[in-house]
Design a protein around this motif. Structure first.
Motif, PDB file in Angstrom:
ATOM      1  N   GLY A 159      25.570  33.896  66.519  1.00  0.00           N
ATOM      2  CA  GLY A 159      26.437  34.382  67.600  1.00  0.00           C
ATOM      3  C   GLY A 159      27.561  35.195  66.742  1.00  0.00           C
ATOM      4  N   PHE A 160      27.500  35.230  65.547  1.00  0.00           N
ATOM      5  CA  PHE A 160      28.780  36.173  64.810  1.00  0.00           C
ATOM      6  C   PHE A 160      28.129  36.188  63.334  1.00  0.00           C
ATOM      7  CE2 PHE A 160      32.136  37.071  62.349  1.00  0.00           C
ATOM      8  CZ  PHE A 160      33.164  37.814  63.362  1.00  0.00           C
ATOM      9  N   PHE A 161      27.673  37.552  63.124  1.00  0.00           N
ATOM     10  CA  PHE A 161      26.902  37.889  61.893  1.00  0.00           C
ATOM     11  C   PHE A 161      27.093  39.370  61.551  1.00  0.00           C
ATOM     12  CE2 PHE A 161      23.457  38.304  64.644  1.00  0.00           C
ATOM     13  CZ  PHE A 161      22.723  39.425  64.379  1.00  0.00           C
ATOM     14  N   HIS A 162      27.478  39.661  60.475  1.00  0.00           N
ATOM     15  CA  HIS A 162      27.651  41.058  59.806  1.00  0.00           C
ATOM     16  C   HIS A 162      26.291  41.369  58.937  1.00  0.00           C
ATOM     17  CE1 HIS A 162      28.648  44.047  56.644  1.00  0.00           C
ATOM     18  NE2 HIS A 162      29.359  44.578  57.668  1.00  0.00           N
ATOM     19  N   VAL A 163      25.751  42.725  59.148  1.00  0.00           N
ATOM     20  CA  VAL A 163      24.608  43.100  58.493  1.00  0.00           C
ATOM     21  C   VAL A 163      25.053  44.485  57.879  1.00  0.00           C
ATOM     22  CG1 VAL A 163      22.133  43.667  58.689  1.00  0.00           C
ATOM     23  CG2 VAL A 163      23.109  41.591  59.922  1.00  0.00           C
ATOM     24  N   LYS A 164      24.586  44.799  56.715  1.00  0.00           N
ATOM     25  CA  LYS A 164      24.534  46.067  56.097  1.00  0.00           C
ATOM     26  C   LYS A 164      22.962  46.987  56.378  1.00  0.00           C
ATOM     27  CE  LYS A 164      25.103  45.199  51.710  1.00  0.00           C
ATOM     28  NZ  LYS A 164      25.404  45.207  50.393  1.00  0.00           N
ATOM     29  N   PRO A 165      23.196  48.301  56.576  1.00  0.00           N
ATOM     30  CA  PRO A 165      21.714  48.947  56.650  1.00  0.00           C
ATOM     31  C   PRO A 165      21.286  49.236  55.484  1.00  0.00           C
ATOM     32  CG  PRO A 165      23.805  50.513  57.002  1.00  0.00           C
ATOM     33  CD  PRO A 165      24.315  49.038  56.691  1.00  0.00           C
ATOM     34  N   ASN A 166      19.979  48.585  55.271  1.00  0.00           N
ATOM     35  CA  ASN A 166      19.461  49.085  54.062  1.00  0.00           C
ATOM     36  C   ASN A 166      17.698  48.520  54.454  1.00  0.00           C
ATOM     37  OD1 ASN A 166      18.988  46.342  53.500  1.00  0.00           O
ATOM     38  ND2 ASN A 166      20.973  46.359  52.121  1.00  0.00           N
ATOM     39  N   ALA A 167      16.715  48.794  53.454  1.00  0.00           N
ATOM     40  CA  ALA A 167      15.538  48.482  53.776  1.00  0.00           C
ATOM     41  C   ALA A 167      15.197  46.914  54.069  1.00  0.00           C
ATOM     42  CB  ALA A 167      14.736  48.955  52.620  1.00  0.00           C
ATOM     43  N   ARG A 168      16.080  46.214  53.313  1.00  0.00           N
ATOM     44  CA  ARG A 168      16.025  44.804  53.169  1.00  0.00           C
ATOM     45  C   ARG A 168      16.269  44.226  54.673  1.00  0.00           C
ATOM     46  NH1 ARG A 168      18.098  45.231  48.255  1.00  0.00           N
ATOM     47  NH2 ARG A 168      20.179  45.230  49.024  1.00  0.00           N
ATOM     48  N   THR A 169      17.413  44.643  55.215  1.00  0.00           N
ATOM     49  CA  THR A 169      17.869  44.055  56.255  1.00  0.00           C
ATOM     50  C   THR A 169      16.897  44.571  57.624  1.00  0.00           C
ATOM     51  OG1 THR A 169      19.458  45.849  56.611  1.00  0.00           O
ATOM     52  CG2 THR A 169      20.245  44.093  55.702  1.00  0.00           C
ATOM     53  N   ILE A 170      16.438  45.966  57.483  1.00  0.00           N
ATOM     54  CA  ILE A 170      15.358  46.372  58.595  1.00  0.00           C
ATOM     55  C   ILE A 170      14.111  45.695  58.582  1.00  0.00           C
ATOM     56  CG2 ILE A 170      14.189  48.229  59.283  1.00  0.00           C
ATOM     57  CD1 ILE A 170      16.570  50.091  58.328  1.00  0.00           C
ATOM     58  N   ALA A 171      13.622  45.160  57.466  1.00  0.00           N
ATOM     59  CA  ALA A 171      12.424  44.538  57.246  1.00  0.00           C
ATOM     60  C   ALA A 171      12.709  42.866  57.697  1.00  0.00           C
ATOM     61  CB  ALA A 171      12.225  44.465  55.945  1.00  0.00           C
ATOM     62  N   MET A 172      13.902  42.589  57.577  1.00  0.00           N
ATOM     63  CA  MET A 172      14.564  41.377  58.024  1.00  0.00           C
ATOM     64  C   MET A 172      14.226  41.053  59.466  1.00  0.00           C
ATOM     65  SD  MET A 172      18.037  39.305  58.042  1.00  0.00           S
ATOM     66  CE  MET A 172      18.635  40.664  59.125  1.00  0.00           C
ATOM     67  N   THR A 173      14.721  42.097  60.112  1.00  0.00           N
ATOM     68  CA  THR A 173      14.853  42.137  61.571  1.00  0.00           C
ATOM     69  C   THR A 173      13.467  42.158  62.333  1.00  0.00           C
ATOM     70  OG1 THR A 173      15.276  44.526  61.683  1.00  0.00           O
ATOM     71  CG2 THR A 173      17.307  42.738  61.686  1.00  0.00           C
ATOM     72  N   LYS A 174      12.677  42.908  61.633  1.00  0.00           N
ATOM     73  CA  LYS A 174      11.300  43.229  61.965  1.00  0.00           C
ATOM     74  C   LYS A 174      10.446  41.876  62.092  1.00  0.00           C
ATOM     75  CE  LYS A 174      10.427  48.156  61.198  1.00  0.00           C
ATOM     76  NZ  LYS A 174      10.008  49.052  60.323  1.00  0.00           N
ATOM     77  N   LEU A 175      10.674  41.242  60.665  1.00  0.00           N
ATOM     78  CA  LEU A 175      10.046  40.106  60.603  1.00  0.00           C
ATOM     79  C   LEU A 175      10.587  38.842  61.576  1.00  0.00           C
ATOM     80  CD1 LEU A 175       9.752  39.545  56.642  1.00  0.00           C
ATOM     81  CD2 LEU A 175       7.995  39.887  58.071  1.00  0.00           C
ATOM     82  N   TRP A 176      11.972  38.839  61.705  1.00  0.00           N
ATOM     83  CA  TRP A 176      12.662  37.968  62.499  1.00  0.00           C
ATOM     84  C   TRP A 176      12.062  38.052  64.001  1.00  0.00           C
ATOM     85  CZ3 TRP A 176      18.649  37.958  62.853  1.00  0.00           C
ATOM     86  CH2 TRP A 176      19.406  37.093  63.566  1.00  0.00           C
ATOM     87  N   HIS A 177      11.999  39.182  64.657  1.00  0.00           N
ATOM     88  CA  HIS A 177      11.561  39.469  65.694  1.00  0.00           C
ATOM     89  C   HIS A 177      10.228  39.433  65.869  1.00  0.00           C
ATOM     90  CE1 HIS A 177      10.711  41.725  69.524  1.00  0.00           C
ATOM     91  NE2 HIS A 177      11.835  41.389  70.059  1.00  0.00           N
ATOM     92  N   GLY A 178       9.312  39.466  64.915  1.00  0.00           N
ATOM     93  CA  GLY A 178       8.084  39.285  64.979  1.00  0.00           C
ATOM     94  C   GLY A 178       7.632  37.974  65.162  1.00  0.00           C
ATOM     95  N   ALA A 179       8.546  36.959  64.686  1.00  0.00           N
ATOM     96  CA  ALA A 179       8.177  35.737  64.771  1.00  0.00           C
ATOM     97  C   ALA A 179       8.264  34.664  66.048  1.00  0.00           C
ATOM     98  CB  ALA A 179       8.995  34.877  63.552  1.00  0.00           C
ATOM     99  N   ARG A 180       8.670  35.514  66.868  1.00  0.00           N
ATOM    100  CA  ARG A 180       8.937  34.925  68.238  1.00  0.00           C
ATOM    101  C   ARG A 180       7.860  34.197  68.797  1.00  0.00           C
ATOM    102  NH1 ARG A 180      11.030  38.176  73.846  1.00  0.00           N
ATOM    103  NH2 ARG A 180      10.800  36.070  75.248  1.00  0.00           N
ATOM    104  N   GLY A 181       6.626  34.868  68.761  1.00  0.00           N
ATOM    105  CA  GLY A 181       5.436  34.168  69.275  1.00  0.00           C
ATOM    106  C   GLY A 181       4.902  32.891  68.572  1.00  0.00           C
ATOM    107  N   LYS A 182       5.506  32.875  67.058  1.00  0.00           N
ATOM    108  CA  LYS A 182       5.281  31.592  66.607  1.00  0.00           C
ATOM    109  C   LYS A 182       6.174  30.291  66.819  1.00  0.00           C
ATOM    110  CE  LYS A 182       3.990  34.031  62.316  1.00  0.00           C
ATOM    111  NZ  LYS A 182       4.225  34.183  60.886  1.00  0.00           N
ATOM    112  N   TYR A 183       7.154  30.742  67.584  1.00  0.00           N
ATOM    113  CA  TYR A 183       7.972  29.607  68.047  1.00  0.00           C
ATOM    114  C   TYR A 183       8.276  29.704  69.470  1.00  0.00           C
ATOM    115  CZ  TYR A 183       8.926  29.440  62.971  1.00  0.00           C
ATOM    116  OH  TYR A 183       8.553  29.231  61.886  1.00  0.00           O
TER     117      TYR A 183
END
Length: 412
Positions: free
Chosen positions: A289-313
């Motif tokens: 509910g409270f987090f800071h993120v820098k824009p770079n390749a790692r964080t963009i990949a993180m949000t893709k993996l994070w959202h893509g895991a929705r179906g697993k849970y």
């Protein structure tokens, strides 16, 4: 003989005059020719962009205050890689509209698509139409934006949005952050209400998703899950546009500047419900509910993996999914995650007793919007009383127990 000498002298003077004039004319011509190269020309040079464009020249990390995360511009695999081992006490936080870390410079991996995006606004996905302009208006000079999401129930008069905005006005050093808050409205009613009370509002519509986001959503209901997972998609889009962000739930009040507690080292800095005393301990329990993120390749990949895991849970919201995936993403992506100490960034689950240290307070571990409103009003009343005390009495100030939320938790 005298006339000959005089004639020769006159000739020399004339020759000297002609040579001097020619030299002077040459200097003038050279100055005029060089002028454009010394800054008079409006022609863009490599790395020089304006307005809504993404890229900046490489620069050194600057910001002793935060949004926030200060990598050197240069893109993925480079923004902080030269400084993997930060000093133990290194914080990097800076003030908006300064050369600061409130926002990381745009990663260079975006350069290949920069011209296409700038050239064709028509290519912008319908789901995010107008987002780039809204973020650009609210962002700091160093491209960071504070975002929160509301629906009509949360934005109604006297509801959570009013308390959220009030906290910025009465907090210590937070009023200057308010112009950098973008309120994302999930329905037309929330958008209309936002426009009446705040400067920067964005109506987020999701084509093809037939859900009424205006009504109150119960925790972990189907509509609630669509709401929270949609926020993650929007956050990823902001990163892709080259902006860093600090996401804050609207049931959080801001009493001091949280960017002072975000380091340059971390790609993601997140609050915690369970904190074991070490900001680098991945065993801490995150509160997204409270987090800071820098824009770079790692964080963009993180949000893709994070959202893509929705179906697993199935049936889980984004927070426990992140908690289950965090170690995997750190290992796979090289993601750098740090946690915020609840002594400073607290919530009803856990917070520090010292009002001289508290930065934000989150109405988590609380069921029901009315209970949240009642107890957050109590937090703001405690803060107002604290700020009125003489400095020699401030150490005596204490929080009022969030009674409505505690009673609701026991009954649940």
């Amino acid at each position: 003989m005298g006339k000959v000498v005089l004639g020769e002298a006159t000739a020399r003077q004339l020759a000297a005059f002609v040579l001097g004039a020619a030299a002077a004319l040459t200097v003038v011509m050279l100055v005029q020719y060089r002028a454009p190269a010394t800054g008079l020309s409006r022609t863009r040079t490599p790395g020089h962009f304006s307005g809504d464009q993404h890229h900046r020249p490489n620069g050194t990390i600057a910001r002793a205050l935060v949004h926030q995360a200060l990598p050197v511009a240069g893109g993925p695999g480079r923004d902080d890689d030269h400084n993997l081992h930060r000093p133990a006490n290194a914080t990097a936080i800076t003030k908006p509209n300064s050369t600061s870390a409130l926002a990381a410079p745009t990663p260079s991996h975006l350069s290949s698509t920069h011209r296409r995006r700038q050239k064709g606004r028509k290519e912008e996905p319908a789901e995010f139409r107008g987002l780039a302009e809204a973020v650009a208006r609210a962002a700091t000079d160093d491209r960071t934006v504070i975002i929160t999401c509301v629906n009509q129930a949360w934005a109604a008069p006297g509801s959570l949005l009013d308390l959220f905005l009030e906290s910025f006005r009465i907090g210590d050093g937070t009023a200057r952050l308010l112009p950098h808050v973008l309120v994302v409205a999930m329905d037309p009613g929330a958008h209309a209400r936002c426009l009446a009370v705040h400067q920067h509002c964005y109506h987020y519509t999701i084509p093809g998703l037939n859900i009424d986001f205006a009504a109150l959503k119960y925790f972990l209901s189907k509509d609630y899950l669509e709401l929270v997972w949609s926020k993650l998609k929007l956050q990823r889009r902001i990163l892709e546009l080259g902006y860093g962000f600090l996401f804050t739930d609207v049931d959080i009040v801001w009493l001091r500047d949280p960017f002072k507690h975000v380091t340059a080292y971390a790609d993601m800095t997140v609050s915690s419900d369970v904190y074991f005393g070490d900001p680098d301990n991945l065993g801490n329990f995150p509160n997204t509910g409270f987090f800071h993120v820098k824009p770079n390749a790692r964080t963009i990949a993180m949000t893709k993996l994070w959202h893509g895991a929705r179906g697993k849970y199935p049936g889980a919201n984004e927070q426990p999914v992140f908690n289950m995936m965090k170690k995997r993403m750190v290992k796979k992506l090289g993601l750098r995650v740090q946690y915020l100490d609840p002594v400073y960034v607290g919530g009803f689950c856990r917070y520090g007793k010292d009002l001289g240290k508290i930065v934000t307070m989150h109405a988590n571990c609380c069921v029901g919007i009315d209970n949240k409103i009642r107890d957050l009003k109590g937090v703001l009343d405690d803060w107002k009383n604290y700020t009125r005390l003489p400095h020699w009495e401030k150490h005596r100030a204490k929080w009022t127990v969030p009674g409505a939320c505690i009673r609701a938790e026991k009954q649940a």
